[in-house]
Scaffold this motif. Sequence first.
Motif, mmCIF file in Angstrom:
data_model
loop_
_atom_site.group_PDB
_atom_site.id
_atom_site.type_symbol
_atom_site.label_atom_id
_atom_site.label_comp_id
_atom_site.label_asym_id
_atom_site.label_seq_id
_atom_site.Cartn_x
_atom_site.Cartn_y
_atom_site.Cartn_z
ATOM 1 N N ALA A 162 51.874 -13.687 -6.912
ATOM 2 C CA ALA A 162 52.440 -12.344 -6.807
ATOM 3 C C ALA A 162 53.502 -12.109 -7.875
ATOM 4 N N TYR A 165 51.892 -11.579 -11.201
ATOM 5 C CA TYR A 165 51.313 -10.229 -11.289
ATOM 6 C C TYR A 165 52.399 -9.194 -11.577
ATOM 7 N N PHE A 206 46.279 -11.844 -3.073
ATOM 8 C CA PHE A 206 47.381 -12.794 -3.191
ATOM 9 C C PHE A 206 47.448 -13.801 -2.037
ATOM 10 N N ARG A 241 41.626 -16.672 -3.804
ATOM 11 C CA ARG A 241 41.996 -15.303 -4.116
ATOM 12 C C ARG A 241 40.871 -14.603 -4.882
#
Length: 269
Positions: A162, A165, A206, A241
């Motif tokens: 996360a 990202y 995620f 994921r």
Amino acid sequence: MEISPEEVQSRIRQGRGPLLEWLPENAPGDSLAAALTAMANAQGGMLVVGVIGPTGAIVGVRDPRSAADRIVQAALSIEPRLIIPYPQVVRVPERPLVIAHIPRGMPHVYACDGRFLIRQDAENRPLSPRDLRRMFIARGELSFETEITPRASLDDIDWEAARSYVGALSSLTIAANTVENTLLRRGCLSDSDGKLRPTNAGMLLFGTDPSRFLRGAEITAARFQGDSMTDRFIKEDITGRLPSQLMRAESFLQDNLRIGAQRMLVEIE
């Protein structure tokens, strides 16, 4: 939508069905609402007030304006309010009938007195939980991606992925609350009673182990020898994921393409 007396008589002779229901003038308001709700959740249809009995005896109504107003009140009592054209008065032959048209393709899922009904054959039946959920999704009132994943918590999020990202979105220093707020704004987290929880989209993108919470959250890749499905094949179950699954699926495809297909892929590129 105007309808002629001849067409009304023809439809009544055909009997009650998915697109037609009739009720007497003194029918309770909840009966009117149930018929309107069921048709709105199905294919639409026509409700005729002033007809009685299983064979469709046309008796008419004494006060057409009052009967039309009662239909409108019943429609407005539905949740959310059912907005339909004002009922039409048709004389068959000299007996006035009040007809409500429920258009096909209504935008919401409707309930009367907390009941979600649908028109099936000549009956108003309750929607099953599965069909109700499908209808909510089909009519845009519920999205699978934004639903909170049952039993999942923030501990089930891969926060390293996360942060990576969010970091790719901005060159600013990434704080913990910045990551959570970004996922919240993008629908990957949802506020449930003041507590952040992963949505299905967040879990797919995620989650540390999406398939633990979401059935079918994996890719099965297989390559068969020859031109038909046989018991000789190479298979790989790809989990994790979603971005990782896609990359692994692409690698599987490239590793197992036939030489001729590989050459064609290179030429296309």
